[in-house]
Design a protein around this motif. Structure first.
Motif, PDB file in Angstrom:
ATOM      1  N   SER A 186       0.839  -1.211   0.000  1.00 41.74           N
ATOM      2  CA  SER A 186       0.000   0.000   0.000  1.00 41.74           C
ATOM      3  C   SER A 186       0.866   1.250   0.000  1.00 41.74           C
ATOM      4  O   SER A 186       0.563   2.225  -0.688  1.00 41.74           O
ATOM      5  CB  SER A 186      -0.903   0.030   1.232  1.00 41.74           C
ATOM      6  OG  SER A 186      -1.723  -1.093   1.262  1.00 41.74           O
TER       7      SER A 186
ATOM      8  N   ASP B  43      -5.531  -0.972  -4.762  1.00 40.93           N
ATOM      9  CA  ASP B  43      -4.980  -1.495  -3.513  1.00 40.93           C
ATOM     10  C   ASP B  43      -5.946  -2.490  -2.876  1.00 40.93           C
ATOM     11  O   ASP B  43      -6.898  -2.102  -2.214  1.00 40.93           O
ATOM     12  CB  ASP B  43      -4.699  -0.332  -2.555  1.00 40.93           C
ATOM     13  CG  ASP B  43      -3.903  -0.791  -1.348  1.00 40.93           C
ATOM     14  OD1 ASP B  43      -3.533  -1.981  -1.291  1.00 40.93           O
ATOM     15  OD2 ASP B  43      -3.640   0.049  -0.462  1.00 40.93           O
ATOM     16  N   GLU B  44      -5.679  -3.761  -3.077  1.00 42.86           N
ATOM     17  CA  GLU B  44      -6.507  -4.821  -2.474  1.00 42.86           C
ATOM     18  C   GLU B  44      -7.979  -4.522  -2.612  1.00 42.86           C
ATOM     19  O   GLU B  44      -8.724  -4.502  -1.635  1.00 42.86           O
ATOM     20  CB  GLU B  44      -6.140  -4.989  -1.011  1.00 42.86           C
ATOM     21  CG  GLU B  44      -4.768  -5.595  -0.898  1.00 42.86           C
ATOM     22  CD  GLU B  44      -4.403  -5.879   0.536  1.00 42.86           C
ATOM     23  OE1 GLU B  44      -5.301  -6.186   1.308  1.00 42.86           O
ATOM     24  OE2 GLU B  44      -3.215  -5.790   0.843  1.00 42.86           O
TER      25      GLU B  44
END
Ligand code: ATP
Ligand code: MG
Lengths: 288, 247
Positions: free
Chosen positions: B43, B163-164
């Motif tokens: 991240s 991000d995820e």
């Protein structure tokens, strides 16, 4: 949305019995609540009216002749109170928001402004409102500045604005800080500038959250508008003291109190309503 | 020429090094997946590329120009990079349509009519036309995340950072979001994804990067990383993932 295919719903006997039971319970709770409220009220009335000083209190505070005589003046005075806070409230909102936003500026260029904002909130939250009314009301005219106001109502409004602006700035600031940082990240990642992020993303969310505490502060401002009486204008409190002084009867004070209550109670209920609505919406929006 | 170049990037938080000299090149239309244990810095790397964090050393170039130059206009750079977050981060006080058109209207000064027309096309493309007037809290997680992706696409970025984006979602909703990402790849979008979905990474990535402790230990095409990793730490990590039943 289309209904999915399947059997149509007809309330079962079990559900009907359940609902009847719930209605019965609701009726019982309402009866109990009504009975206990009436009982408490009756006991209070008995307690007050049987007290040894009651006849005297009734004479000085509940005199209908006096009420009829003073009511027009007190009401006229109260309209000045209304005027004072109707003018003060929007100015306070703007001042509070500006101060809160200035405190949020990060760039070192704005250091002096930020320091000024911190100084303002620290100082004016610390001074009792009543003291500030005296300081502004008698201090500003004493300076004999060219163009400075010397009308007591204007001076009173200035003092109230300075005092409440500091509180409201703190309310706004806590609202702004309660908006999750991920909202800022999202806005910045969309290339919104700091100003645009505040204007379109952070402040609208913050304002929604601080409406109940703001209304609370305004209820308190409505009461404090009576402090302007110290400077001499004929608002509700001053009108009642004039009448009380000439007749040695305090009914006019009660009359003024009733007028203030008549205004704050609806506002309190409105605040509750807004808070309840905000709580419902928050439950719907569980994400950050 | 590569679209994005990351050169010796370092990032510290309170004397703790989170990124330790990251080097990475991303070519146009390339899809890069960042994998690695929680806390390995995925991240943080994405946030540095989007200038949401300032780096402590190194440089990042987009289209050959250094974006980490202190004189560069960060807002102008972010306008060319889209980012989608794990927790969607939609603006709860705005409708789906306003979420999507905010940046085009306010940053790119596109007219409301034009912005809404483009938003409408994107919503239709991803099957969300009926949600345009809804508020985010009335949407499922998968729908919210698809709106977040559309919002990031609405400014027509050169590069998309994800991000995820599926880790907050129910497994049944993951597929719909992954479908959107796959479609973006087919349309030629350059993307960097941080993900825990190994099978998806293997499937979609052109390059897989394995991060550990802020170091890019190994990178290469997915076949190589997933079947014949060179670094013992990569093997260990993949074994753990395998044991957890996620590959
Ligand atoms: N704002 C911050 N302040 C201090 N430390 C931070 C901050 N953000 C991240 N870190 C630390 O940096 C390290 C890397 O975090 P990062 O979020 O980049 O990891 P990640 O690989 O994305 O992990 P995950 O898979 O759990 O999302 C972690 O040790 C984290 O605690
Ligand atoms: Mg992460």
């Amino acid at each position: 949305m289309e209904e999915p295919a399947g059997p149509a719903w007809v309330k079962s006997d079990r559900q009907l019995r359940r609902e009847a039971e719930l209605r019965g319970r609701a009726r019982r709770s309402i009866s109990i609540a009504t009975a206990s409220t009436v009982l408490v009220a009756v006991l209070l009335v008995i307690l007050v009216t049987s007290s040894p000083g009651w006849p005297r209190v009734r004479e000085t505070f509940f005199d209908f002749g006096q009420l009829a005589e003073s009511f027009p003046d007190v009401l006229r005075g109260f309209l000045l109170n209304v005027k004072i806070f109707v003018i003060a409230e929007p100015i306070i909102l703007v001042l509070g928001l500006v101060v809160a936003l200035v405190r949020g500026l990060r760039s070192p260029v704005f250091f002096p402004l930020r320091a000024l904002a911190v100084f303002y909130t620290d100082v004016f939250r610390g001074i009792p409102t009543i003291l500030l009314i005296y300081l502004v009301g008698f201090g500003i005219p004493a300076l004999q500045l060219q163009g400075a106001p010397n009308d007591p109502v204007t001076l009173g409004i200035i003092a109230l604005v300075l005092s409440y602006g500091a509180y409201v700035a703190e309310v706004f600031r806590s609202g702004i800080e309660s908006v999750h940082p991920s909202q800022r990240s999202a806005a910045r990642s969309l290339a919104l500038s700091h100003g645009q992020t505040m204007r379109y993303v952070v402040v609208p969310q913050a304002v929604r959250r601080v409406v109940p505490p703001l209304l609370n502060d305004f209820a308190s401002l409505q009461k404090d508008s009576a402090l302007v009486a110290l400077l001499g204008p004929l608002e509700a409190l001053r009108q009642s003291s004039i009448h009380a002084a000439s007749s040695f009867n305090y009914t006019p004070y009660l009359c003024a109190a009733a007028l203030f209550i008549a205004l704050t109670v609806p506002m309190a209920r409105f605040t509750d309503h807004l808070a309840a609505r905000a709580a419902r919406r928050q439950m719907g929006a569980g994400h950050v | 020429m590569s679209l994005l170049t990351i050169e010796g990037v370092w990032k510290h938080y309170h004397h703790h090094s989170v990124l330790r000299g990251i080097d990475l090149e991303v070519a146009p239309h390339e899809v890069v997946c960042l994998i690695g244990a929680s806390g390995s810095g995925k991240s943080t790397l994405l946030r540095c590329v989007n200038l949401l964090e300032t780096i402590d050393d190194g440089a990042i170039y987009l289209d050959g120009a250094e974006i980490t130059d202190v004189r560069a206009d960060a807002d102008q750079v972010r306008g060319r990079i889209g980012m989608v977050f794990q927790s969607y981060n939609l603006f709860p006080h705005m409708t789906v349509l306003d979420n999507i058109t905010l940046a085009p209207r306010k940053v790119q000064k596109v007219s409301r009519v034009q912005a809404e027309k483009q938003a409408g096309e994107l919503l239709a493309r991803f099957g969300l036309s009926d949600k345009a007037r809804a508020y985010p809290d009335r949407l499922s997680g998968g729908q919210q995340q698809r709106v977040a992706i559309i919002r990031a696409l609405a400014t027509q970025p050169r590069l998309l950072l994800l991000d995820e984006v599926t880790s907050a979602l129910d497994p049944t909703l993951v597929t719909e979001v992954l479908g959107v990402i796959r479609e973006l790849k087919d349309s030629g979008m350059t993307m960097i994804l941080a993900t825990h979905e190994m099978s998806f990474a293997r499937d979609i990535a052109d390059t897989v990067c394995f991060l550990e402790g802020g170091v890019l230990l190994e990178h290469g095409p997915p076949e190589q990383i997933f079947t014949a990793p060179e670094h013992p730490r990569t093997r260990e990590f993949l074994q753990r993932v395998l044991d957890a039943g996620r590959l």
